[in-house]
Design an enzyme around this catalytic site. Sequence first.
Site, short mmCIF file in Angstrom:
data_model
loop_
_atom_site.label_atom_id
_atom_site.label_comp_id
_atom_site.label_asym_id
_atom_site.label_seq_id
_atom_site.Cartn_x
_atom_site.Cartn_y
_atom_site.Cartn_z
N ALA A 36 12.57 -12.19 -10.94
CA ALA A 36 12.12 -11.73 -9.63
C ALA A 36 12.06 -12.89 -8.63
O ALA A 36 12.38 -12.72 -7.45
CB ALA A 36 10.75 -11.07 -9.75
N HIS A 37 11.68 -14.07 -9.11
CA HIS A 37 11.68 -15.25 -8.23
C HIS A 37 13.11 -15.58 -7.79
O HIS A 37 13.34 -15.99 -6.64
CB HIS A 37 11.09 -16.46 -8.95
CG HIS A 37 9.63 -16.35 -9.23
ND1 HIS A 37 9.09 -16.49 -10.49
CD2 HIS A 37 8.57 -16.11 -8.41
CE1 HIS A 37 7.78 -16.35 -10.43
NE2 HIS A 37 7.44 -16.12 -9.18
N GLN A 150 7.70 -7.19 -2.85
CA GLN A 150 6.96 -5.98 -2.53
C GLN A 150 6.06 -5.51 -3.68
O GLN A 150 5.28 -4.59 -3.49
CB GLN A 150 7.95 -4.87 -2.15
CG GLN A 150 8.69 -5.14 -0.85
CD GLN A 150 9.76 -4.11 -0.56
OE1 GLN A 150 9.87 -3.10 -1.24
NE2 GLN A 150 10.57 -4.37 0.46
N LYS A 151 6.17 -6.14 -4.83
CA LYS A 151 5.30 -5.76 -5.95
C LYS A 151 3.83 -5.92 -5.56
O LYS A 151 2.98 -5.12 -5.95
CB LYS A 151 5.60 -6.61 -7.19
CG LYS A 151 4.74 -6.23 -8.41
CD LYS A 151 5.16 -7.00 -9.65
CE LYS A 151 4.66 -8.42 -9.61
NZ LYS A 151 3.18 -8.50 -9.79
N VAL A 178 11.44 -6.21 -8.47
CA VAL A 178 12.45 -6.35 -9.52
C VAL A 178 11.84 -5.83 -10.83
O VAL A 178 10.71 -6.18 -11.17
CB VAL A 178 12.88 -7.82 -9.67
CG1 VAL A 178 13.95 -7.96 -10.75
CG2 VAL A 178 13.40 -8.36 -8.34
N SER A 188 4.89 -12.78 -13.85
CA SER A 188 4.67 -13.97 -14.67
C SER A 188 3.74 -13.70 -15.84
O SER A 188 3.82 -14.35 -16.88
CB SER A 188 4.11 -15.10 -13.80
OG SER A 188 5.05 -15.50 -12.83
#
Length: 284
Positions: A36-37, A150-151, A178, A188
Amino acid sequence: MEVYTDIYKFRKVIKQLKYQNRSIALVPTMGNIHRAHFELIRNGRKHADIVIVSIFVNPMQFERTDDFKNYPRTLEDDLKKLNSEKVNLVFTPTLHTIYPSGIDKHTFVKVPGISDILEGALRPGHFLGVTTVVNKLFNIVQPDIACFGQKDFQQLAIIQKMTTDLSMDIRIISIPTVREANGLAISSRNCLLTETQTQCAPVLANTMRWIATLIRNGRNDYHSIIKNANTKLQANGLKPTEIFICDATTFQTITKQTTKAVILMSAFLGRIRLIDNQIVNLLN
């Protein structure tokens, strides 16, 4: 890729980049870099000449000491991943760099109203910690754009409001959540889940999609929907802490004028807190 811990040396590099008229994208993280990063970094590269990633596990935004202590710290591996993504600069400040006089004596930045409701009410002080450290990173890096996922839907809205309210010349880029192939939002903290918990974790996203389907089909008995969703989560070993269905713009109760709703969810799986959200278009 260059890595800086010292704020003064880092600022000299930033000034040089500004002098060269190089545009800068900032991706603030707490480390344990994952897929996602990478999406944030790649989007930053689309919009700017230079991509800077910050890594700092911010104690001010943790309401639980054990959560802060257990948060995965993988700096050596993170730097290898960031180098492979061709990140230009990495800023890894120490706790003293960010809070030289200690957290209790540090000036803070609070976005009123929206920081105190929903997840903000469940986690007092959390968003104050987020906006304080993000504001400080913005002041240090002076980015042209900053990328956020957006999470963390409410957090994103708070940062956007802070940027607007303080007249910051920074464009906030929001990146869609993601997910793993099974629907679980990548985080994480996912690496802390056991194998059994990893198999249970997608129930959160599945339940969220079930709620979204009901709403699209015209159901507006939100209290009943939330009650049934809680039952679904509990039956699958999750301990729900938050299910909100509200206006996606105001974060208030849905009205006849609401065009988009947002489902905000969180649940504990063992000691790990999972979060997720989904936008639902209410227009036919």
